[in-house]
Motif scaffolding. Structure first.
Motif: not given
Length: 1002
Positions: A588-612
């Motif tokens: 749903g965010c095909p134009m996303l360029r910047s993502l900040i997930l600082d201090n999201c302490e519940s994240l254990s597995i991060v898998e991102l597949n983004s061409s933008s």
């Protein structure tokens, strides 16, 4: 110069100091004159100052004679210090000449006088008053005010900022053509008063009338008054009607007569501001007959009665009236504002009992913060109504007032705590065109059943009655563009589907937990301090930036925002791994360029597949153990604080550099980065498997990767053939097999194998012939034979830097290296315990068992012989902390022609140093506590450090420095045998000495 409209020259005086009494007298005269000007009395009598003329440069203003018969504004003071009555200066007194028609004055034509310009005298040129003329400051000889010219010096910049009595009195009371008169009512003859002709030698300041008009257009009224007393031309320009269409007298003292005169003179005034003026109501009532062209009137800080509002009918063009902080009416009866031409009426912070407004053309009415019990409106054309903070108005009064205006489009009744939903419903029924509504701080409204179909902007701040049920009424306003619901403490959810909604603000909603927004034009969302918010769903094609910081309970996020570029979810501690799907391709965010997930302490597995995606920050995600990024355009990634990361894959990414040294638990790494040039793995102590595919990689730092195995190094060497710098310090699992794979690195120039268990260096000599820097620090298992190939077989012919610090290399191997490896430039032997002495014989190379078929350049295959003409390239020799070295001897015949720095610091057993180095610049022998013999023949030595050389004698030092003709810095701190009294002798034998550092010198 007797002409009243002319400017006196700049009077300059020669040398000589003015005594203290004269200076005090000058200050007193200037203060008295300023007081006179502020009171508006040109006849203020100043005492005649005895003594020489003032010694500093001043402007001398020559002004027209005042006339008691046409006195102007002030009548308060009757006498001056001389006891004579002093009339006030009228308008005609100052500007009568410029406003009268031209006439002959003495023997000079009137036209000539009109064209006089400001004249500045040269320094030293005396004023004509010094030649026997007793001209007064008004340009005539008068026995009434015999004031010498030096007593009328003043600076216009020192006029009181809030007093226009004097300045405003400069303008004529009428348009008459009276002539200036003396005390005997006789015309003043300018030429007979001792004035000098305008053609006298001097510097003339001449502006055209058009240019002067343009300059004056940037001045305010106070500055125009000051400029008007400069000269006749400026005076004429300053009274132009173009500059007096807007009269701003805010917080200014002005007399009644003065004000009436101004309004009489300028009857085309469009704007008048009397805010803060004493008796402003009286001023308006007296001058109302001259204000028929007035369009805007501002009053305030006073008492305004019924008579004032009735008199406004005399101003038919008046369209804007502003009254601020005033008491309206007598406090007993109703005050009525009745004007057929008024378009805007603002009564702000005023005090009144009842107000009635009957203005058929009124469009804007503001009664903000006005304390009144009742208001009656008969304004059929009213469009904007403001009742903000009218606490005394009842719910019924507000309802009746608003419903009486059927064309109303904007209504502000914020902080009117008595307003109810019934009032809102009746207003919505009577005023269907309302587009802007502010009902903030109204605790009794819930907005239920309120239908405002034309509403565009709705503000409901701190409304305790607003709940989720209110959203149905808000959703009825399909044209709504802006919505503010801050501090609505009972609001639990917001679900809106509005096609025109652009902005929404949701701040400090303690019970707010669910947000669902659908709007194709939504471009701004402010959500802050909503601690219970756990679900957010947003659909918009215009939203480009989303900030949801510190939403501790947020666990579910759904976005359909095709133009979203920046997302900040910092400190959202409850976000789950499912968030990655939202920001991956298809989420749903095909134009996303910047993502900040600082201090999201519940994240254990991060898998991102983004061409933008271009920038990603996961700093402080301490629970993350697995990271997989497939972002071909990713250029920046931040993993600070991800100290539990165990497996990471960057396949593929557009990164040019990557630092994973802050991930101590990383064990498996995959990197596929076609643009990467720098990779740092320093500190990944448990990294055992590394799959690196970076064809442009030039620098790899794998320091302290203790479990990195040969297979990983082999794959890395094959996939990254352009590596130039390879650091494998403390990589204990690397063996000969791994080092043999380095033959693929044809550009490798720096190899660091410090702190490893290497025994055999042959794979390096065979695989890296182009190596320039080799670091083998603390390789304890290296033997003397390990380096044989360097000086026996000429291995690594391009090697220029060799680090053998803290190794077990013996004395013989070290001497052979320094003697035979003539290409070495930098050699580090710090902490080598087997090094006992460095003695270079003058006959060349030491005895080295070389093979018959090996002949160094310029050398014959003869044992114990090396050409003395072969110069060595060594520049830096570091032997810090060699505990067993006792002697260092480098004669000139050793051919160390480029040696510039020697460091023998902390060599505690060193006793003798004998150096003959023609290019040596720096020598450090600090903490060589056993040093007794020091012989130096170093003509270019500039820095000699002998800190804590406790055994060195002063005679030895004096003899050593005597052969160092360029020595500038000498450090003999903590050398007890060096006497401070001998420093003079040191400077004699070494004149170049600039600084001696010693504990004996304070």
């Amino acid at each position: 110069m007797a002409d009243g409209g002319r400017m006196k020259g700049v009077e300059g005086a020669g040398g000589g100091a003015v005594d203290e009494e004269e200076r005090n007298e000058d200050v007193r005269v200037e203060e008295e004159l300023e007081l006179a000007l502020s009171l508006g009395r040109r006849g203020w009598h100043l005492p005649v100052r005895q003594g020489p003329a003032l010694r500093f440069v001043n402007w001398t203003a020559v002004l027209p004679e005042w006339n008691p018969d046409v006195a102007g504004s002030s009548q308060a003071a009757e006498r001056a210090s001389s006891g004579q009555p002093i009339p006030s200066l009228g308008f005609h007194d100052m500007f009568g000449g410029i406003l009268d028609p031209p006439r002959a004055v003495g023997s000079v034509e009137a036209g000539d006088l009109q064209n006089k310009r400001l004249r500045v005298r040269r320094f030293g040129e005396e004023s004509p008053q010094h030649f026997g003329s007793s001209a007064t400051p008004f340009g005539s000889e008068s026995s009434f005010l015999p004031i010498p010219d030096e007593n009328v010096h003043f600076k216009m910049s020192r006029f009181p900022e809030h007093e226009l009595e004097f300045g405003l009195s400069l303008f004529p009371n009428d348009g008459g053509s009276e002539s200036p008169k003396g005390v005997n009512n006789e015309l003043i003859d300018a030429e007979n008063s001792g004035g000098i002709n305008s053609d006298d030698v001097g510097i003339k300041m001449d502006f055209s009338d058009d240019l002067l008009h343009l300059i004056f257009s940037f001045l305010g009224q106070k500055d125009l008054c000051r400029a008007g007393v400069t000269c006749k031309q400026w005076r004429s320009a300053s009274v132009h009607a173009d500059f007096w269409k807007c009269l701003i007298f805010e917080n200014t003292r002005i007399s009644l007569q003065n004000f009436v005169d101004i309004c009489h003179r300028y009857q085309n005034v469009r704007e008048l501001n009397l805010h803060g003026v004493i008796n402003s109501e009286t001023l308006v009532l007296e001058a109302i007959m001259f204000l028929r062209h007035l369009k805007k009137l501002t009053m305030g800080k006073g008492q305004l009665g019924e008579a004032f509002f009735q008199a406004l009918s005399e101003c038919p063009l008046l369209n804007t009236l502003t009254v601020t902080d005033a008491s309206i009416g007598s406090g007993i009866q109703e005050v009525t504002v009745n004007h057929d031409g008024l378009r805007e009426l603002q009564i702000l912070k005023c005090r009144a009992l009842r107000i009635s407004v009957r203005c058929s053309q009124l469009q804007i009415l503001s009664l903000r913060r006005t304390s009144m019990a009742h208001v009656s409106l008969n304004c059929p054309q009213l469009l904007e109504l403001d009742f903000q903070a009218c606490h005394k108005l009842s719910d019924t009064a507000i309802r009746q007032a608003a419903t009486a205006c059927p064309l109303l489009t904007e209504l502000d009744m914020s902080s009117c705590s008595c307003v109810t939903d019934e009032t809102l419903r009746e207003i919505a029924s009577s005023c269907p065109n309302i587009s802007v509504l502010d009902a903030s701080n109204c605790p009794n409204i819930s907005f239920e059943s309120v239908r405002l179909p034309m509403l565009i902007d709705l503000t409901l701040l701190s409304c305790e009655g607003i709940t989720s049920a209110s959203m149905a009424a808000i959703a009825y306003s399909r044209l709504l563009e802006a919505l503010q619901l801050d501090n609505c403490s009972l609001l639990t959810s917001v679900s809106l589907d509005l096609p025109n909604l652009k902005n929404i603000s949701l701040v400090h909603l303690r019970k707010f937990g669910d947000l669902n927004l659908r709007s194709p034009v939504l471009s701004y969302i402010k959500v802050s301090r909503c601690s219970a918010l756990h679900r957010v769903s947003i659909t918009s094609t215009a939203l480009q930036k989303l900030v949801l910081q510190k939403q501790e309970s947020l666990s579910s996020l759904t976005l359909q925002c095709h133009n979203l570029i920046d997302v900040d979810l910092s400190d959202c501690e409850s976000l789950t791994n499912a968030i990655c799907e939202v920001f991956s391709d298809g989420g749903g965010c095909p134009m996303l360029r910047s993502l900040i997930l600082d201090n999201c302490e519940s994240l254990s597995i991060v898998e991102l597949n983004s061409s933008s995606l271009v920038s990603l920050s996961l700093a402080g995600c301490r629970s993350m153990t697995f990271l997989r990024l497939s972002c071909p355009n990713l250029q920046n990634v931040n993993l600070d604080g991800c100290d539990h990361l165990q497996s990471a894959a960057f396949c593929p990414v557009g990164l040019e550099s990557l630092n994973l040294g802050i991930c101590p638990k990383l064990s498996i790494l995959r990197v596929d980065a076609p643009n990467m040039s720098i990779l740092e793995l320093k500190g990944c102590g448990v990294l055992s498997e590394a799959f690196i595919n970076c064809p442009l990689l030039t620098s790899l730092d794998a320091s302290f990767c203790r479990q990195l195995v040969d297979d990983s190094l082999c794959r890395m060497a094959e996939a990254c053939p352009l590596i130039e710098h390879l650091i494998l310090s403390s990589c204990l699992s690397i063996s000969i097999d791994g080092l043999s794979s380095l033959h693929c690195l044809h550009k490798l120039s720096l190899l660091d194998l410090s702190y490893t268990f290497l025994i055999n260096l042959k794979p390096i000599f065979d695989s890296c012939p182009q190596l320039k820097v080799l670091k083998l620090s603390a390789c304890k298992y290296l033997s003397d034979s390990s380096l044989d190939a360097l000086y026996r077989e000429a291995a690594l012919p391009l090697l220029v830097e060799l680090d053998l610090s803290y190794s077990s290399i013996g004395q013989t191997a070290i001497e052979d290296l320094l003697t035979c490896c003539t290409n070495l430039v930098n050699v580090n032997l710090n902490g080598c315990t087997n090094l006992q002495e460095l003695v270079f014989e003058s006959d060349g190379c030491r005895s080295v068992d070389m093979p018959v078929d090996f002949c160094p350049p310029n050398s014959a295959p003869v044992k114990n012989e090396i050409s003395e003409q072969t110069g060595r390239l060594l520049e830096v020799l570091n032997c810090t902390g060699c505990p067993n070295i006792k002697k260092v001897v480098i004669p000139s015949m050793a051919n160390f022609l480029l040696l510039s720095k020697i460091n023998l610091n902390l060599s505690t057993n060193l006793k003798e140093v004998d150096l003959m180095c023609s290019n040596l610049h720096s020598l450090n022998l600090s903490n060589c506590s056993s040093l007794e013999i020091l012989k130096l023949d170093c003509p270019r030595l500039t820095n000699l450090q002998l800190l804590a050389c406790t055994m060195l004698q002063e005679e030895e030092l004096e003899s050593a420095v005597s052969h160092c003709s360029a020595l500038e810095i000498l450090n003999v701190h903590s050398c007890p045998k060096i006497n401070a009294l001998d420093f003079g002798r040191l400077r004699v034998v070494c004149p170049s000495l600039k600084r001696i550092q010693s504990s004996l010198i304070s």
